[in-house]
Write an enzyme that holds these catalytic residues in place. Structure first.
Site, short mmCIF file in Angstrom:
data_model
loop_
_atom_site.label_atom_id
_atom_site.label_comp_id
_atom_site.label_asym_id
_atom_site.label_seq_id
_atom_site.Cartn_x
_atom_site.Cartn_y
_atom_site.Cartn_z
CD GLU A 247 -3.11 1.06 2.50
OE1 GLU A 247 -3.89 1.49 2.61
OE2 GLU A 247 -2.32 0.15 3.44
CE LYS B 103 -7.73 1.07 3.23
NZ LYS B 103 -6.53 1.45 4.06
CB CYS C 249 -4.84 -2.18 4.04
SG CYS C 249 -3.99 -2.18 5.50
#
Length: 267
Positions: A45, A114, A149
């Protein structure tokens, strides 16, 4: 479903905060060390700057999607005939996004912003959540999906469906050692419940949020077995994903046929 193999490399990086050029030098060097027949590379990330929720730093680090980082990564992908997956901080329309990128050797790039922002880390105070699910990218016969994540904690978001089937779930992350038990077991669970390979690429070193060992990037197969060869010096994991085996095992044990229907609301 895939009838060929896919040669995958998970490449963790110890990022220097904000030093984009140095971090890309490190990425390029590590990719150059991989077997020549590698098909796909997974990076952590915010692989170009390191993860941050500091507004001043993000204003300095964030790039447009066609900026320096992705321009350089596209050149690497073309020169090595590989796909490269990861995320960067992007400035877009006056907002900041934690944007996943999926670059193929031709330079074509798909994106995913995200969706699930880490509340404990105050991520929603700075970044805007994505408004769409990740695209399923077809590459060398494989259907591949990305989560980023914290997205990993939400099973429905990652669920294989008839409308959006996939063979490999790729997860760039910045997941500290302190929560390694959850990281490993959530990756494993996503592999088993979706009958898919799952590749989780963590960063190395340390930052304001914790430390990151060389051995906490993971690759699981569709049975939940940890697979791949890990280089203990670099943390790089390499593996050949067996497409025929995946197809065969899904056919003889079709547990997803009993899956519940659901609808994801983007509101």
């Amino acid at each position: 479903m895939p009838s060929t193999d896919l040669r995958l490399a998970i490449v963790p990086i110890d990022m220097i905060p904000g030093d984009t050029a140095a971090n890309l030098d490190s990425i390029e060097s590590k990719i150059a060390s991989l077997p020549a027949d590698t098909d796909l590379v997974v990076l952590p990330e915010m692989c170009n700057t390191g993860y941050t929720i500091d507004p001043g730093l993000v204003e300095r680090y964030a790039e447009p999607s066609d900026g320096y980082t992705l321009t350089r990564l596209r050149a690497i992908a073309a020169s090595r005939n590989i796909a490269i997956w990861g995320t960067i901080a992007v400035a877009d329309g006056g907002r900041f996004y934690n944007r996943g990128f999926m670059i193929d050797p031709s330079g074509h790039t798909d994106y995913y912003d995200k969706r699930h922002l880490f509340v404990l880390g105050r991520e929603p105070m700075l970044y805007t959540p994505g408004e769409a699910q990740a695209p399923i990218v077809t590459f060398r016969g494989w259907k591949i999906k990305m989560s980023i994540c914290y997205d990993l904690r939400f099973p429905v978001w990652n669920r294989w469906t008839d409308e959006a089937p996939y063979d490999l779930l790729v997860i760039p992350a910045n997941w500290p050692d302190a929560r390694e038990f959850a990281w490993r077991n959530l990756l494993l669970a996503r592999a088993i419940e979706n009958q898919a390979y799952v590749a989780g690429c963590n960063r190395l070193g340390s930052d304001l949020y914790g430390s990151y060992r060389h051995d906490i990037s993971y690759l699981f197969n569709h049975w939940g077995d940890e697979i791949g060869r890990r280089d203990n010096a670099t943390g790089i994991i390499t593996a050949t994903l067996d497409g025929k085996s995946l197809d065969h095992d899904r056919a003889r044990f079709p547990n997803l046929a009993a899956a519940d229907d659901f609808v994801i609301s983007m509101q």
